[in-house]
Enzyme design. Structure first.
Site, short mmCIF file in Angstrom:
data_model
loop_
_atom_site.label_atom_id
_atom_site.label_comp_id
_atom_site.label_asym_id
_atom_site.label_seq_id
_atom_site.Cartn_x
_atom_site.Cartn_y
_atom_site.Cartn_z
N ASP A 1 0.86 -1.19 0.00
CA ASP A 1 0.00 0.00 0.00
C ASP A 1 0.90 1.24 0.00
OD1 ASP A 1 0.83 0.34 2.63
OD2 ASP A 1 -1.17 0.22 3.51
N CYS B 1 3.01 -3.32 4.08
CA CYS B 1 2.15 -2.18 4.45
C CYS B 1 2.81 -1.53 5.66
CB CYS B 1 0.70 -2.62 4.70
SG CYS B 1 0.41 -3.68 6.13
N THR C 1 2.40 -1.96 8.92
CA THR C 1 2.76 -2.92 9.96
C THR C 1 2.99 -4.34 9.46
OG1 THR C 1 0.43 -3.42 10.29
CG2 THR C 1 1.38 -1.67 11.68
N HIS D 1 8.32 -24.31 9.21
CA HIS D 1 7.24 -24.96 9.96
C HIS D 1 5.86 -24.73 9.37
CE1 HIS D 1 9.47 -25.60 14.06
NE2 HIS D 1 10.18 -26.01 13.02
N HIS E 1 5.35 -31.26 10.43
CA HIS E 1 4.83 -29.93 10.09
C HIS E 1 3.85 -30.03 8.91
CE1 HIS E 1 7.57 -28.33 12.97
NE2 HIS E 1 8.58 -28.94 12.36
C1 RB5 Z 1 -2.08 2.61 6.49
O1 RB5 Z 1 -2.13 3.79 7.22
C2 RB5 Z 1 -1.92 1.43 7.44
O2 RB5 Z 1 -3.10 1.23 8.17
C3 RB5 Z 1 -1.56 0.17 6.69
O3 RB5 Z 1 -0.39 0.39 5.97
C4 RB5 Z 1 -1.30 -1.07 7.50
O4 RB5 Z 1 -0.39 -0.83 8.53
C5 RB5 Z 1 -2.48 -1.81 7.96
O5 RB5 Z 1 -2.40 -2.89 8.56
#
Ligand code: RB5
Length: 152
Positions: free
Chosen positions: A8, A65, A67, A98, A133
């Site tokens: 993203d 993304c 996180t 695994h 596994h």
């Molecule tokens: C975008 O702001 C953020 O929410 C996205 O990149 C991600 O971290 C979502 O899980």
């Protein structure tokens, strides 16, 4: 290896760095992501990579993304996908050994571009251990079975 990659808007610079590194390492990379500065809802790149892997157009997928969590949740909705959010070489290696993960997800707000590249390389270089596994992974995939029957 054929690798589908996307992100993203939170991870465009890191994605471009990774794509260049994977290409330099000799991989066939399909960059399905968009340009810098354009907001993209993370389920969209997640779906594009997940379908590329599930349909056999890519051997593995990489999703970025902020996180690494949102793209992972979304990718795992596609049948045949085992996506794992990883944070370091150890979790990347274990996701392969695994869990036989076929998509790796990382957070660009947690990891520098160079670290992302190292972690993805470990993911791509590691084989599934199989054995006990495989029994466990088969049980994961069996969770899709009732939905497959309903889809038919
Ligand atoms: C975008 O702001 C953020 O929410 C996205 O990149 C991600 O971290 C979502 O899980």
């Amino acid at each position: 290896m054929r690798i589908a990659v996307s992100s993203d808007h939170a991870a465009v610079a890191e994605r471009l760095h990774l794509v260049a590194a994977l290409q330099a390492a000799g991989h066939e990379v399909d960059d399905l992501g968009g340009p810098e500065g354009v907001a993209v809802d993370y389920p969209e790149p997640a779906a594009a990579v997940a379908h590329a892997v599930a349909e056999g157009r890519a051997d593995r997928g990489v999703l970025l993304c902020g996180t690494g969590i949102g793209v992972c949740i979304a990718a795992n909705k596609v049948h045949g996908i085992r996506a794992a959010t990883v944070h370091d070489e150890f979790t990347a290696e274990m996701a392969r050994r695994h869990n036989n993960a076929n998509v790796v997800c990382l957070g660009a707000r947690l990891l520098a571009a160079a670290a992302i590249t190292r972690i993805v390389e470990r993911f791509l270089d590691t084989d599934f251990d199989g054995g006990r596994h495989a029994t466990r992974v088969d049980k994961i995939m069996a969770l899709e079975a009732p939905e497959r029957a309903a889809d038919a």
